[in-house]
Write an enzyme that holds these catalytic residues in place. Structure first.
Site, PDB file in Angstrom:
ATOM      1  CB  SER A   1       6.586  31.889   8.031  1.00  0.00           C
ATOM      2  OG  SER A   1       6.120  33.204   7.898  1.00  0.00           O
TER       3      SER A   1
ATOM      4  CG  ASP B   1      11.598  36.546  12.008  1.00  0.00           C
ATOM      5  OD1 ASP B   1      11.067  37.370  11.240  1.00  0.00           O
ATOM      6  OD2 ASP B   1      11.312  35.343  12.014  1.00  0.00           O
TER       7      ASP B   1
ATOM      8  CG  HIS C   1      10.877  35.230   8.393  1.00  0.00           C
ATOM      9  ND1 HIS C   1      10.126  34.982   9.530  1.00  0.00           N
ATOM     10  CD2 HIS C   1      10.121  34.791   7.343  1.00  0.00           C
ATOM     11  CE1 HIS C   1       8.976  34.431   9.185  1.00  0.00           C
ATOM     12  NE2 HIS C   1       8.957  34.287   7.871  1.00  0.00           N
TER      13      HIS C   1
END
Length: 232
Positions: free
Chosen positions: A71, A191, A209
């Site tokens: 991320s 995600d 995610h």
């Protein structure tokens, strides 16, 4: 022997990787350094500055390793490729070239930043819930994440606010277009922070995610496969 450096994303420190511990092969050495301001790592005077970030992280990001950035951690790791000797490779996990290229629009991120300024802890807790919405069992995943992180954000407010600024501003498209090392992209199929999978992305099925929580064994297999690929 493969060395993997695992780098966490916004609002989570290195404890997010603990669920992978029992799945690594014997010939893999993972390390999980915290970004400045997270965990026990000292915060930067100017948390959003990438040059200072590179200096602080250099001892933890050796060139002979495979970096894995999750991320925001992926955006930061890719940005540091211009400032540090390149590694054997970089894996972008759950990471688009620009955070606001996906379902989270610039306006929505702006609203989130304003909410964070009003109430950092409540906004952090909301984000933890949202990022887990694509997992097969979101409530279970949230319980696991809370057990790892506790009830207090793992970074100070200034560091977290700087991370939101970086999510708004960082664009690694040029680095992906002319990479100084092999770059691979890996993501969960569901995600909620990304658009539909692209052909160049490896996909973890039954994950969102946070595959560290929902699919730790499958995530380790993919990371070890990518490490072999870039080391070949």
């Amino acid at each position: 022997m493969s060395h993997l450096v695992l780098l966490s994303g916004w609002g989570c420190d290195a404890r997010i990787w603990r669920s992978l511990a029992h799945h690594w092969s014997a010939d893999v050495t993972p390390s999980t350094p915290d970004w400045p301001g997270y965990g026990q790592a000292p915060a930067l005077a100017s948390p959003a500055g990438l040059d200072a970030l590179a200096t602080a992280m250099a001892p933890s990001l050796p060139g002979e390793a495979l970096w894995v950035g999750w991320s925001l951690g992926g955006l930061l790791a890719a940005s540091l490729l211009e400032r540090l000797p390149p590694p054997r490779g970089l894996v972008l996990l759950g990471c688009a070239p620009r955070f606001t290229d996906g379902p989270v629009s610039p306006a929505a991120l702006g609203d989130f930043r304003r909410a964070f300024a009003r109430d950092p802890r409540a906004t952090w807790r909301h984000f933890l819930r949202h990022q887990l919405s694509g997992e097969p069992a979101p409530r279970q995943a949230l319980g696991e994440l809370r057990a790892l992180l506790g009830s207090v954000p793992p970074a100070d407010d200034a560091t977290l606010a700087a991370g939101l600024e970086q999510l708004a501003d960082l664009d690694i498209g040029a680095t992906l277009g002319a990479p100084p090392c092999p770059i691979r992209r890996l993501r969960g199929a569901r995600d909620p922070l990304l658009l539909a999978p692209r052909p160049e992305e490896r996909v973890l099925e039954e994950a969102g995610h946070c595959p560290q929580l929902s699919q730790p064994a499958a995530l380790v297999r993919q990371l070890e496969s990518l490490a072999m690929e870039v080391n070949a």
